[in-house]
Write an enzyme that holds these catalytic residues in place. Structure first.
Site, mmCIF file in Angstrom:
data_model
loop_
_atom_site.group_PDB
_atom_site.id
_atom_site.type_symbol
_atom_site.label_atom_id
_atom_site.label_comp_id
_atom_site.label_asym_id
_atom_site.label_seq_id
_atom_site.Cartn_x
_atom_site.Cartn_y
_atom_site.Cartn_z
ATOM 1 N N HIS A 356 37.180 36.160 27.407
ATOM 2 C CA HIS A 356 36.658 37.342 27.961
ATOM 3 C C HIS A 356 36.324 38.392 27.191
ATOM 4 O O HIS A 356 35.882 39.457 27.632
ATOM 5 C CB HIS A 356 37.516 37.816 29.204
ATOM 6 C CG HIS A 356 37.493 36.721 30.176
ATOM 7 N ND1 HIS A 356 36.628 36.733 31.479
ATOM 8 C CD2 HIS A 356 38.249 35.723 30.668
ATOM 9 C CE1 HIS A 356 37.036 35.631 32.288
ATOM 10 N NE2 HIS A 356 38.084 35.138 31.654
ATOM 11 N N LYS A 544 33.002 51.429 36.888
ATOM 12 C CA LYS A 544 33.777 50.227 36.148
ATOM 13 C C LYS A 544 34.878 51.027 35.427
ATOM 14 O O LYS A 544 34.994 52.263 35.380
ATOM 15 C CB LYS A 544 32.871 49.816 35.127
ATOM 16 C CG LYS A 544 31.939 50.784 34.303
ATOM 17 C CD LYS A 544 31.058 50.237 33.250
ATOM 18 C CE LYS A 544 29.644 49.868 34.029
ATOM 19 N NZ LYS A 544 29.487 48.313 34.249
ATOM 20 N N ARG A 545 35.728 50.170 34.678
ATOM 21 C CA ARG A 545 36.793 50.956 34.012
ATOM 22 C C ARG A 545 36.264 51.733 32.982
ATOM 23 O O ARG A 545 35.201 51.518 32.371
ATOM 24 C CB ARG A 545 37.562 49.837 33.298
ATOM 25 C CG ARG A 545 38.307 48.772 34.094
ATOM 26 C CD ARG A 545 39.303 49.499 34.967
ATOM 27 N NE ARG A 545 40.368 50.320 33.818
ATOM 28 C CZ ARG A 545 41.319 49.483 33.212
ATOM 29 N NH1 ARG A 545 41.738 48.450 33.710
ATOM 30 N NH2 ARG A 545 42.109 50.273 32.510
ATOM 31 N N LYS A 550 31.866 50.923 27.137
ATOM 32 C CA LYS A 550 31.209 50.945 28.211
ATOM 33 C C LYS A 550 30.184 52.458 28.390
ATOM 34 O O LYS A 550 29.254 52.508 29.303
ATOM 35 C CB LYS A 550 31.945 51.085 29.555
ATOM 36 C CG LYS A 550 32.806 49.577 29.482
ATOM 37 C CD LYS A 550 33.375 49.723 30.939
ATOM 38 C CE LYS A 550 34.331 48.299 30.922
ATOM 39 N NZ LYS A 550 33.775 47.113 31.274
ATOM 40 N N THR A 652 30.064 42.090 35.721
ATOM 41 C CA THR A 652 29.731 41.270 36.725
ATOM 42 C C THR A 652 29.209 42.637 37.764
ATOM 43 O O THR A 652 28.629 41.900 38.656
ATOM 44 C CB THR A 652 30.983 40.691 37.386
ATOM 45 O OG1 THR A 652 32.288 41.555 37.234
ATOM 46 C CG2 THR A 652 31.185 39.314 36.730
ATOM 47 N N LYS A 656 26.403 42.524 40.991
ATOM 48 C CA LYS A 656 26.699 42.774 42.201
ATOM 49 C C LYS A 656 25.336 43.844 42.767
ATOM 50 O O LYS A 656 24.859 43.853 43.829
ATOM 51 C CB LYS A 656 27.747 43.506 42.593
ATOM 52 C CG LYS A 656 29.134 42.326 42.512
ATOM 53 C CD LYS A 656 30.280 43.295 42.442
ATOM 54 C CE LYS A 656 31.399 42.049 41.587
ATOM 55 N NZ LYS A 656 32.602 42.649 41.109
HETATM 56 C C1 26Q Z 1 46.346 42.728 27.535
HETATM 57 C C2 26Q Z 1 47.495 42.926 26.955
HETATM 58 C C3 26Q Z 1 48.514 43.867 27.577
HETATM 59 C C4 26Q Z 1 47.879 44.525 28.704
HETATM 60 C C5 26Q Z 1 46.837 43.858 29.523
HETATM 61 C C6 26Q Z 1 46.000 43.228 28.806
HETATM 62 C C7 26Q Z 1 44.731 42.845 29.421
HETATM 63 C C8 26Q Z 1 44.636 42.860 30.726
HETATM 64 C C9 26Q Z 1 43.339 42.473 31.408
HETATM 65 C C10 26Q Z 1 43.513 42.722 28.549
HETATM 66 C C11 26Q Z 1 42.448 42.618 29.272
HETATM 67 C C12 26Q Z 1 42.319 42.221 30.527
HETATM 68 C C13 26Q Z 1 40.846 42.234 31.175
HETATM 69 C C14 26Q Z 1 39.762 42.093 30.617
HETATM 70 C C15 26Q Z 1 38.556 41.996 31.352
HETATM 71 O O1 26Q Z 1 38.657 42.376 32.699
HETATM 72 N N1 26Q Z 1 37.343 41.668 30.819
HETATM 73 C C16 26Q Z 1 36.281 41.495 31.402
HETATM 74 O O2 26Q Z 1 35.931 40.228 31.973
HETATM 75 C C17 26Q Z 1 34.904 39.943 32.744
HETATM 76 C C18 26Q Z 1 34.802 38.712 33.423
HETATM 77 O O3 26Q Z 1 34.596 37.843 32.463
HETATM 78 C C19 26Q Z 1 33.645 40.288 31.925
HETATM 79 O O4 26Q Z 1 32.385 40.136 32.895
HETATM 80 C C20 26Q Z 1 33.679 41.586 31.302
HETATM 81 O O5 26Q Z 1 32.711 41.712 30.264
HETATM 82 C C21 26Q Z 1 34.897 41.781 30.499
HETATM 83 O O6 26Q Z 1 35.081 43.032 30.040
#
Ligand code: 26Q
Length: 811
Positions: A356, A544-545, A550, A652, A656
């Site tokens: 991702h 978004k985050r 972004k 995503t 929407k």
């Molecule tokens: C990793 C290590 C320690 C703590 C947290 C994490 C962590 C947690 C969540 C790293 C990444 C995430 C989430 C990433 C994420 O949401 N990526 C997004 O995924 C979407 C679905 O595929 C995409 O549409 C987005 O572009 C992408 O940013």
């Protein structure tokens, strides 16, 4: 479809209420009413759930397990009613009892066990798997505290714990009899028995993994799949207070606390990856529990363990659950007595992996020492996987030590999880076309060269049931009136709506629907923030985050520029706009938190400046979450998708917004490209650097933020406004942002894209003035959004990766 008539429902509901609360309906609070309704609906679901499971057992079809650290479900009541096909019946029945269904739905706490896109994708996938008759289940962690609750205090983000389980959770069923033991620490004894090595894990700390099952109902098809979330508990006999003396008593408490910490809280996705031991523990905890229970289940069904890969597919959502690879190897070898080669074949055939992100700083890697101590047997297996893999590399790339050490699973003191995922799975997919191409050409080029057959694209999607039918009922009705109902089961049939692009009556209707949704959102904003917004202004939305890539800052600087123009010329002819922001910053991400402060400071100044005659308003909505998104997105007219090209894997929310008729202003990044391909250049507003230009800057250098700034008076002025007291008496307050942009030559090219973004925004302004043009663009966007239903995505996963689905038409 559940066949419940209104009369039966009302009777069941009244009975359920009395039984649960020990009083009559008329004496209850709204909360009591919500609980009774949730509980009744769960009862309805349970019948179908049992039938579905029996059917799966009887036919023995391949089961899919979606392993994910995050499931961002949001609220369940409304969507479960919708999928069961009884929402209207219940609504009417409740009405007759003097109860408003939506009021009760609004009382449900969001289930917020995810950070953002990745977690919400997992939730959309569960809905689509169930709706497409695919036997697909989720496996994750039941965090006691979900993603933090965000409060905005004096313009800054303050985090509070998300105690979502405080009032209980009607949707889950605890299954203590299905608990598993997960082992941490200790050491491994290796013996040779009849020429074979035997591995015994000793002196480990046991943890009891207890599952909570949540039903996932498909859309009007009688399927109910399972989301199984694991909770960590102390193993009982280890915690018998009476048998401990004082010293042991304290030890026992320590043990209890350290065990419960495992499923205590969801880690926020930080700007920088940090290898936290507790997170590694979480990862092994749910992966081990999940695999043990799956394998026990399959054995009970009488399948030959050597054919396991024909009976199940395991998908890992990013690298977070990648320990499924060595854990499956461990179970097959140490517990089932299968040799390495067979175990490896089964494992590879079973596991598939989605990437991702290409942000290098987000890739997971664990220090060897930590890994080895916490998971000694798993480490031995990873070492052996790495040894065999490197042997392969040595034979292929004789003498190319640099390449070999770059590709190794274990190197530089770390275990590299993405490498393990590619080596130990049969499928590696990106989440949008561009993203997959970048993985193949850049980030994972070495692996792609070695295993081209593993790499494939699966463009993300969203469930149109939650994000259109449920959240935008008026638009849903318009679609039904114009093109019928076939699109509900076949979302690409929404294309038929394009025939109405120039139909004045439909345009007018669409306008009215959007306006109603805008008024609804305006009311929420008035209530929450005390800000009055103009429902006839353009609702320009970026939710978004908060993250540098972004580029919320780009949006904000452009608002500052527009404000400068307006104060100089209050009669400037622009369509009034309301800028709506929402999103959470990781608690440790300083720059992101500063970005929130900047947006709120800009809002404070602009919203209170009488000179600009209410032409601009800037709102930051607090605590962005699934349920809030369901109110914001149907009201949006302009969707801001302005990440630095190459950085957003897919996105995503872009899908929407499109599905709800917003026009997109975007860079050619992630799935924006595919949205453009669907609607054509005339129905989207594109700006900014191309992929080639961005990659050239990264490879060859040559970008100077300073020079870009010096060459543009508007940029000079807005960057100066960050440090001259314009938005804060404290001139230091936004200095970090200023420095990030200029002193450190911003790697996300905010200033470079500034001019092109402003021009794009001017195009938006003139398009919006042409009523008919704007409405027809909106219709074309809606008409082409069906391809972005997660039903399409899941169909592709099922046929292209999992080899599952097509049975179970007649449960
Ligand atoms: C990793 C290590 C320690 C703590 C947290 C994490 C962590 C947690 C969540 C790293 C990444 C995430 C989430 C990433 C994420 O949401 N990526 C997004 O995924 C979407 C679905 O595929 C995409 O549409 C987005 O572009 C992408 O940013």
């Amino acid at each position: 479809m559940l066949r419940i008539d209104k009369k039966t429902f009302k009777h069941d509901y009244i009975e359920k209420f009395r039984e649960m609360h020990g009083k009559d309906l008329s004496e209850g609070t709204d909360n009591n009413r919500y609980e009774a309704l949730g509980s009744l609906i769960r009862d309805y679901v349970v019948e179908k759930w049992i039938r579905t499971n029996k059917c799966y057992n009887r036919t023995g079809e391949k089961q899919v397990y979606y392993f994910s650290m995050e499931f961002l479900l949001g609220r369940l009541l409304g969507n479960t009613l919708l999928n069961l096909g009884i929402r209207d019946t219940c609504k009417e029945g409740l009405n007759e009892l003097g109860i408003d269904l939506e009021t009760l739905e609004d009382l449900e706490q969001d289930q917020g066990l995810g950070n953002g896109g990745l977690g919400r994708l997992a939730a959309c996938f569960l809905d689509s798997m169930a709706s497409l008759n695919i036997p697909g289940h989720g496996c994750g962690i039941r965090y006691k505290y979900g993603f933090f609750e965000q409060k905005i205090i004096n313009g800054s983000q303050v985090e509070a714990p998300d105690n979502w389980l405080r009032d209980g959770n009607v949707w889950e069923i605890k299954k203590p009899d299905k608990a598993q033991i997960v082992k941490f620490g200790g050491e491994v004894r290796v013996e040779s028995l009849n020429g074979e090595l035997k591995f015994t894990h000793m002196n480990y700390d046991p943890v009891l993994a207890v599952p909570y099952d949540i039903p996932v109902a498909g859309y009007e098809n009688n399927v109910v799949n399972t989301l199984r979330l694991w909770s960590a508990e102390p193993v009982n006999n280890e915690f018998d207070f009476s048998s401990f003396n004082r010293g042991d008593y304290l030890k026992a408490i320590e043990y209890k606390n350290s065990v419960e910490a495992i499923s205590q809280v969801l880690y926020p996705d930080d700007s920088l990856y940090e290898g936290k031991r507790l997170r590694l523990k979480q990862q092994y905890f749910f992966v081990s529990a999940g695999l043990q229970s799956i394998i026990k289940h399959h054995k009970k069904q009488g399948i030959d363990i050597r054919n396991l890969d024909e009976k199940m597919a395991i998908h890992i959502n990013d690298t977070h659950p990648v320990l499924a690879i060595p854990e499956l190897m461990r179970i097959l070898m140490d517990e089932e007595g299968i040799g390495w080669d067979d175990a490896w074949r089964i494992t590879i055939n079973t596991i598939s992996y989605t990437n991702h992100t290409i942000l290098a700083e987000a890739l997971e890697k664990w220090p060897i020492d930590m890994f080895k101590k916490l998971l000694p047997r798993i480490y031995m297996i990873v070492e052996e996987i790495n040894r065999r893999f490197c042997e392969d590399l040595w034979n292929r790339y004789i003498g190319q030590w640099d390449k070999i050490s770059k590709m190794a699973i274990i190197s530089d003191g770390y275990v590299k999880m993405a490498h393990l995922a590619v080596v130990g799975s049969h499928s590696v997919n990106g989440v949008a076309k561009l993203h997959t191409e970048i993985l193949k050409k850049q980030e994972m080029a070495n692996f792609y060269y070695m295993y081209p057959h593993k790499f494939n694209n699966k463009t993300n999607g969203i469930t149109h049931r939650r994000w259109l039918i449920k959240s935008n009922p008026e638009l849903t009705n318009l679609l039904k009136e114009t093109i019928g109902r076939s699109w509900i089961k076949h979302p690409t049939d929404m294309e038929n709506f394009e025939r109405f692009a120039e139909d004045k009556a439909v345009q007018q209707k669409l306008y009215e629907i959007k306006r109603n949704n805008k008024i609804h959102l305006a009311n929420i904003i008035a209530e929450q923030q005390g800000i009055t917004i103009n429902p006839d202004s353009i609702f320009d939305v970026q939710v978004k985050r908060i993250h540098a890539y972004k580029r919320q800052t780009l949006n904000c600087l452009r608002i500052m520029e527009l404000y400068n123009r307006l104060t100089e010329n209050p009669d400037l002819n622009i369509v009034p706009r309301t800028f709506i922001f929402a999103g959470k910053a990781a608690p440790g991400y300083y720059l992101a938190k500063k970005t929130i402060e900047l947006i709120t400071a800009v809002g404070d100044k602009i919203n209170n400046d009488k000179r600009i005659k209410d032409k601009l308003k800037v709102v930051f909505l607090e605590n962005y979450r699934v349920s809030l998104a369901e109110s914001i997105i149907p009201a949006a007219e302009l969707s801001e998708q302005i990440s630095t090209t190459t950085k957003e894997a897919s996105g995503t929310s872009n899908m929407k917004f499109m599905m709800n008729g917003a026009i997109t202003i975007a860079t050619l990044d992630g799935a924006n490209i595919e949205i453009r391909d669907e609607v054509g250049d005339d129905n989207i507003v594109i700006f900014g650097l191309t992929e080639r230009e961005v990659l050239d800057y990264y490879q060859k250098g040559g970008y100077s933020a300073w020079n870009t700034c010096q060459g543009d008076e508007r940029i000079k002025r807005v960057t100066n406004d960050l440090i001259n007291g314009c938005y804060s008496y404290d001139r230091e307050k936004f200095k970090t942002i200023y420095e990030h942009l200029l002193t450190y030559n911003d790697e996300f090219f905010v200033l470079k894209d500034f001019d092109s973004y402003l021009k794009a925004q001017d195009r938006v302004d003139s398009l919006y003035r042409d009523f008919s043009k704007w409405q027809s663009m909106s219709i074309i966007n809606i008409a082409h959004s069906g391809i972005f239903s997660s039903d399409r995505t899941i169909q592709e996963y099922a046929t292209g990766i999992w080899g599952s689905g097509y049975l179970y038409k007649n449960l």
